[in-house]
Motif scaffolding. Structure first.
Motif, PDB file in Angstrom:
ATOM      1  N   ALA A 388       0.294  -1.105  -0.390  1.00 27.86           N
ATOM      2  CA  ALA A 388      -0.427   0.199  -0.002  1.00 27.86           C
ATOM      3  C   ALA A 388       1.251   1.268   0.018  1.00 27.86           C
ATOM      4  O   ALA A 388       0.685   2.359  -0.996  1.00 27.86           O
ATOM      5  CB  ALA A 388      -0.885   0.283   1.148  1.00 27.86           C
ATOM      6  N   PHE A 389       2.038   1.560   0.214  1.00 30.53           N
ATOM      7  CA  PHE A 389       2.554   2.013   1.316  1.00 30.53           C
ATOM      8  C   PHE A 389       3.905   2.704  -0.237  1.00 30.53           C
ATOM      9  O   PHE A 389       4.559   4.077  -0.703  1.00 30.53           O
ATOM     10  CB  PHE A 389       3.168   2.870   2.671  1.00 30.53           C
ATOM     11  CG  PHE A 389       2.242   2.942   3.689  1.00 30.53           C
ATOM     12  CD1 PHE A 389       1.824   4.691   3.357  1.00 30.53           C
ATOM     13  CD2 PHE A 389       0.934   1.990   3.847  1.00 30.53           C
ATOM     14  CE1 PHE A 389       0.574   4.675   4.036  1.00 30.53           C
ATOM     15  CE2 PHE A 389       0.566   2.592   4.996  1.00 30.53           C
ATOM     16  CZ  PHE A 389      -0.213   4.420   5.250  1.00 30.53           C
ATOM     17  N   LEU A 390       4.466   1.362  -0.176  1.00 28.02           N
ATOM     18  CA  LEU A 390       5.801   1.590  -0.876  1.00 28.02           C
ATOM     19  C   LEU A 390       5.745   1.864  -2.936  1.00 28.02           C
ATOM     20  O   LEU A 390       4.616   1.766  -3.315  1.00 28.02           O
ATOM     21  CB  LEU A 390       6.620   0.627  -0.912  1.00 28.02           C
ATOM     22  CG  LEU A 390       7.396   0.168   0.232  1.00 28.02           C
ATOM     23  CD1 LEU A 390       8.375  -1.317   0.062  1.00 28.02           C
ATOM     24  CD2 LEU A 390       8.554   1.365   0.019  1.00 28.02           C
ATOM     25  N   PRO A 391       6.146   2.641  -3.575  1.00 26.86           N
ATOM     26  CA  PRO A 391       5.915   3.185  -4.311  1.00 26.86           C
ATOM     27  C   PRO A 391       6.131   1.888  -5.626  1.00 26.86           C
ATOM     28  O   PRO A 391       7.377   1.493  -5.238  1.00 26.86           O
ATOM     29  CB  PRO A 391       6.634   4.901  -5.344  1.00 26.86           C
ATOM     30  CG  PRO A 391       7.657   4.990  -3.459  1.00 26.86           C
ATOM     31  CD  PRO A 391       7.643   4.197  -2.563  1.00 26.86           C
ATOM     32  N   THR A 480      -5.719  -9.618  14.514  1.00 25.93           N
ATOM     33  CA  THR A 480      -5.986  -8.902  15.614  1.00 25.93           C
ATOM     34  C   THR A 480      -6.025  -7.597  15.584  1.00 25.93           C
ATOM     35  O   THR A 480      -5.721  -6.793  16.823  1.00 25.93           O
ATOM     36  CB  THR A 480      -5.596  -9.736  16.685  1.00 25.93           C
ATOM     37  OG1 THR A 480      -3.765  -9.513  16.828  1.00 25.93           O
ATOM     38  CG2 THR A 480      -5.202 -11.112  16.742  1.00 25.93           C
ATOM     39  N   GLY A 481      -5.744  -6.533  14.732  1.00 22.33           N
ATOM     40  CA  GLY A 481      -5.639  -5.674  14.334  1.00 22.33           C
ATOM     41  C   GLY A 481      -4.110  -5.236  14.236  1.00 22.33           C
ATOM     42  O   GLY A 481      -4.002  -4.085  14.546  1.00 22.33           O
ATOM     43  N   ILE A 482      -3.138  -5.637  13.978  1.00 27.59           N
ATOM     44  CA  ILE A 482      -2.367  -5.582  14.404  1.00 27.59           C
ATOM     45  C   ILE A 482      -1.956  -4.930  12.948  1.00 27.59           C
ATOM     46  O   ILE A 482      -0.891  -4.116  12.890  1.00 27.59           O
ATOM     47  CB  ILE A 482      -1.244  -6.960  13.282  1.00 27.59           C
ATOM     48  CG1 ILE A 482      -1.187  -7.602  15.174  1.00 27.59           C
ATOM     49  CG2 ILE A 482       0.115  -6.595  13.177  1.00 27.59           C
ATOM     50  CD1 ILE A 482      -0.370  -8.674  15.038  1.00 27.59           C
ATOM     51  N   ALA A 483      -2.234  -4.881  11.896  1.00 29.19           N
ATOM     52  CA  ALA A 483      -2.398  -3.944  10.671  1.00 29.19           C
ATOM     53  C   ALA A 483      -2.436  -2.888  10.681  1.00 29.19           C
ATOM     54  O   ALA A 483      -2.691  -1.680  10.050  1.00 29.19           O
ATOM     55  CB  ALA A 483      -3.224  -5.050   9.399  1.00 29.19           C
ATOM     56  N   ALA A 484      -3.446  -2.630  11.447  1.00 26.89           N
ATOM     57  CA  ALA A 484      -4.773  -1.341  11.769  1.00 26.89           C
ATOM     58  C   ALA A 484      -3.779  -0.748  12.724  1.00 26.89           C
ATOM     59  O   ALA A 484      -3.863   0.628  12.554  1.00 26.89           O
ATOM     60  CB  ALA A 484      -6.136  -1.342  12.211  1.00 26.89           C
ATOM     61  N   GLU A 485      -2.862  -1.470  13.601  1.00 29.94           N
ATOM     62  CA  GLU A 485      -1.810  -0.630  13.966  1.00 29.94           C
ATOM     63  C   GLU A 485      -1.237  -0.245  13.490  1.00 29.94           C
ATOM     64  O   GLU A 485      -0.688   1.247  13.867  1.00 29.94           O
ATOM     65  CB  GLU A 485      -1.378  -1.836  15.453  1.00 29.94           C
ATOM     66  CG  GLU A 485      -0.490  -0.557  16.320  1.00 29.94           C
ATOM     67  CD  GLU A 485      -0.866  -1.510  17.708  1.00 29.94           C
ATOM     68  OE1 GLU A 485      -1.347  -1.858  18.749  1.00 29.94           O
ATOM     69  OE2 GLU A 485       0.357  -2.315  17.717  1.00 29.94           O
ATOM     70  N   ALA A 486      -0.784  -0.603  12.457  1.00 27.92           N
ATOM     71  CA  ALA A 486       0.745  -0.339  12.018  1.00 27.92           C
ATOM     72  C   ALA A 486      -0.037   0.963  11.177  1.00 27.92           C
ATOM     73  O   ALA A 486       1.200   2.073  10.825  1.00 27.92           O
ATOM     74  CB  ALA A 486       1.404  -2.029  11.397  1.00 27.92           C
ATOM     75  N   ARG A 487      -0.908   0.656  10.465  1.00 28.47           N
ATOM     76  CA  ARG A 487      -1.155   1.618   9.085  1.00 28.47           C
ATOM     77  C   ARG A 487      -1.465   2.910  10.621  1.00 28.47           C
ATOM     78  O   ARG A 487      -0.906   4.313   9.726  1.00 28.47           O
ATOM     79  CB  ARG A 487      -2.834   1.428   9.215  1.00 28.47           C
ATOM     80  CG  ARG A 487      -3.011   2.520   7.980  1.00 28.47           C
ATOM     81  CD  ARG A 487      -3.925   2.290   6.935  1.00 28.47           C
ATOM     82  NE  ARG A 487      -4.151   0.866   6.031  1.00 28.47           N
ATOM     83  CZ  ARG A 487      -3.608   1.297   5.073  1.00 28.47           C
ATOM     84  NH1 ARG A 487      -3.595   2.332   4.557  1.00 28.47           N
ATOM     85  NH2 ARG A 487      -3.486   0.356   4.267  1.00 28.47           N
ATOM     86  N   GLN A 488      -2.436   3.194  11.259  1.00 31.90           N
ATOM     87  CA  GLN A 488      -2.401   4.706  12.596  1.00 31.90           C
ATOM     88  C   GLN A 488      -1.083   5.012  12.210  1.00 31.90           C
ATOM     89  O   GLN A 488      -0.931   6.464  12.605  1.00 31.90           O
ATOM     90  CB  GLN A 488      -3.053   3.527  13.515  1.00 31.90           C
ATOM     91  CG  GLN A 488      -3.015   5.163  14.349  1.00 31.90           C
ATOM     92  CD  GLN A 488      -3.886   6.143  13.667  1.00 31.90           C
ATOM     93  OE1 GLN A 488      -4.626   5.549  12.800  1.00 31.90           O
ATOM     94  NE2 GLN A 488      -4.746   7.131  13.917  1.00 31.90           N
TER      95      GLN A 488
END
Length: 603
Positions: A388-391, A480-488
């Motif tokens: 999602a983030f790397l060009p 369990t929310g790891i991706a959401a935490e890292a994205r935040q």
């Protein structure tokens, strides 16, 4: 009048060209011909003649400041003399950026060996290499390219094929992870023997030059004294040995089928990057956060400036036809007790930092923690967020590290951890696995112990691969929310400043990033991790990080010394106990003198 062939495609502007042979070559007709050829197309040529000493060429290059240096040699020593010469040119601040080409009879054999010579010369720092059968039009096209470099297609970067890590993920997609040691020895002979042994290991391997602690903190005088006194260091002193010695260590070992990476731990890597480039290496690791906060007292702002400068210089290898590779160490912060959301955020942010400063071949790391299911979810989250983030022009892959905290004291317990790491790498589609040996709980491992661990990890990965269909996508992990935490965390940092380096500095100043138990003065030190009853890493306190409650809430409490000590030895204790219960006879001789079976059974 016929147009000279060197000028057939494009007539470049007149340039100052320094023409020379190598120190051992007494031939001159080649130099006479090239001078006439280049002068006829409008260039000013300064011909130094035959048998030019390296030091004289560097001196003349510094004084004249030519647009191009052309080295022509026909005695078959071009590779040997050229590698030494380019190392000196690239090590001198006055000549490190000067375009330098070499051509002629570069060795005494042809065929595939000639192609390998050309790759090694380019990797060492030559801007281009012309074989003895090259047409004059080839140097014409090169001269024209200095005026009109071809831009990459929109939205994509032209990835060089000569970088040892370029395209690695694609090449390994159906073959399983490469296994790599964390190996470094101070003596060149032993370092070479270690690399040779790793290359011969019964596994798909990557070589490593792990540097010593003096080099990491730029204390080169102490490294030099240790070498003079015969005192063994805890790694390879790259800067002190110099490029000639390191090229000799790598000669005939490093190649497209055996990449070699420098691992160092320095918050201020300028000298290390310069030294590895001069030695013909093109892969290293670290990062402005991951090699500053845990490993140094250097202010984070100073580290980000140094890393930005180093990345940009490292990226200049691409101008010589080599794609440099940099791995973020951000997924390994503190080795243990850091919940995975923060590890993922830091390694992705460092990847963005590398890209911002010119690098396109990047790897992102994740260190095995305390629970396999949590680790699988974390690596899946890392893959998703990197996508999602790397060009789009980033060539990237994931590296899994075997557990970096307190290691089991039994041989069997250590192998259980290593097997789990290998299985994690396969199941999550990682491209590389950094291996830890059973010996590392109490000393630096030998060459033989490194090879044994690599072969064990390779076999464990192969066994797991038989249970995983080729080219199968990694199995979906529970959320369990790891991706959401890292994205935040990533988004909170990126919102602070358009420059990623300044954003990282501000994030730590505000406490938006806060590494548990890290003592660095730029780290808030208010976050804490703990291990819950199921063996998963959790937040005891998130400090000022904007992630409260994302992964199911935090158990706000103070982690005392007893709980921390128990958590630090959790992996050691549980795996040693498993090994003893399995009645593995290999464990009895490997028990540390201070640990008994009764101690372990009380866990």
């Amino acid at each position: 009048m016929l147009m000279n062939p060197v000028n057939a495609a494009v007539a470049p502007r007149g340039r100052t060209i320094l023409l020379s042979s190598v120190s051992s070559d007494s031939h001159t007709w080649n130099l006479v011909f090239l001078q006439l050829l280049l002068e006829e197309t409008g260039h000013r040529v300064i011909n130094l003649g035959a048998c030019v000493a390296d030091e004289l060429l560097v001196q003349e290059c510094s004084a004249i400041r030519p647009d191009l240096v052309v080295i022509s040699t026909v005695n078959g020593h071009g590779q040997v003399d050229g590698l030494r010469l380019i190392g000196k040119l690239r090590s001198d601040p006055e000549t490190r950026d000067t375009p330098v080409v070499i051509g002629g009879k570069l060795g005494i054999t042809g065929g595939a060996e000639a192609d390998d010579r050309a790759r090694r010369l380019v990797s060492a720092g030559f801007s281009a290499v012309f074989q003895d059968d090259a047409e004059p039009t080839e140097i014409g096209r090169f001269l024209a390219s200095l005026d009109h470099p071809a831009p990459p297609p929109p939205g994509r970067h032209l990835m060089s094929t000569s970088g040892s890590f370029a395209g690695l993920a694609a090449r390994r997609r159906s073959a399983g992870p490469l296994v790599q040691p964390r190996m470094g020895f101070s003596g060149p002979r032993r370092m070479r023997a270690g690399l040779e042994a790793v290359r011969r290991a019964r596994a798909a391997t990557v070589g490593t030059l792990t540097l010593d602690s003096y080099t990491r903190v730029k204390d080169y005088a102490s490294a030099e004294r240790a070498l003079a006194d015969g005192f063994p260091l805890n790694g390879y002193p790259l800067v002190t040995h110099g490029p000639d010695t390191t090229r000799a260590v790598l000669d005939g070992i490093q190649g497209p089928d055996f990449p070699v990476q420098v691992r160092h731990g320095s918050a201020l890597p300028d000298d290390i990057i310069a030294a590895l480039v001069a030695a013909g290496l093109d892969a290293t690791e670290g990062g402005p956060v991951s090699y500053c906060l845990p490993y140094s007292r250097v202010p984070l702002r100073e580290a980000t400036v140094s890393w930005a400068r180093s990345c940009e210089r490292f990226a200049e290898l691409r101008d010589r036809g080599v794609e440099p590779h940099l791995e973020s160490f951000g997924g390994c912060m503190m080795g243990q007790m850091c919940p995975p959301g923060l590890l993922i955020a830091i390694t992705v942010l460092e990847g963005l930092f590398f890209h911002r400063h010119g690098l396109r071949s990047i790897s992102l790391s994740y260190a095995q923690q305390t629970d396999i299911r949590q680790d699988e979810e974390a690596v899946a989250a890392l893959r998703s967020l990197a996508t999602a983030f790397l060009p789009d022009d980033t060539d990237w892959h994931i590296v899994v590290y075997a557990y970096m905290g307190k290691y089991p004291r039994t041989h069997g317990g250590a192998l259980l951890v290593l097997r789990a790491a290998a299985e994690l790498a396969v199941r999550t589609g990682a491209t590389r696995l950094i291996v830890k040996t059973p010996a590392e709980s109490y000393r630096i491992p030998t060459i033989e112990e490194n090879v044994e661990a690599l072969e064990f990890a390779g076999a464990a990965a192969a066994a797991e691969a038989t249970r995983t269909p080729p080219d199968a996508a990694p199995a979906p992990a529970p959320d369990t929310g790891i991706a959401a935490e890292a994205r935040q965390l990533i988004e909170a940092v990126l919102d602070l400043h358009p420059d990623i380096g300044q954003a990282l500095v501000r994030a730590f100043a505000k406490g938006y990033l806060d590494v548990p138990y890290c003592l660095h003065s730029d780290n808030h030190g208010r976050s804490r991790g703990y291990i819950d009853g199921a063996g998963r890493l959790r937040w005891a306190s998130v400090g000022s990080m904007p992630i409260r409650g994302i992964t199911g809430g935090t158990r706000e409490h103070t982690v005392g010394s007893s709980e921390l000590l128990s958590a630090l030895s959790y992996v050691e204790r549980t795996h040693d106990l498993l090994a003893l219960r399995s009645q593995d006879t290999r464990t009895s001789d490997e028990l540390d003198a201070g640990t008994t079976a009764a101690d372990l059974r009380q866990a």
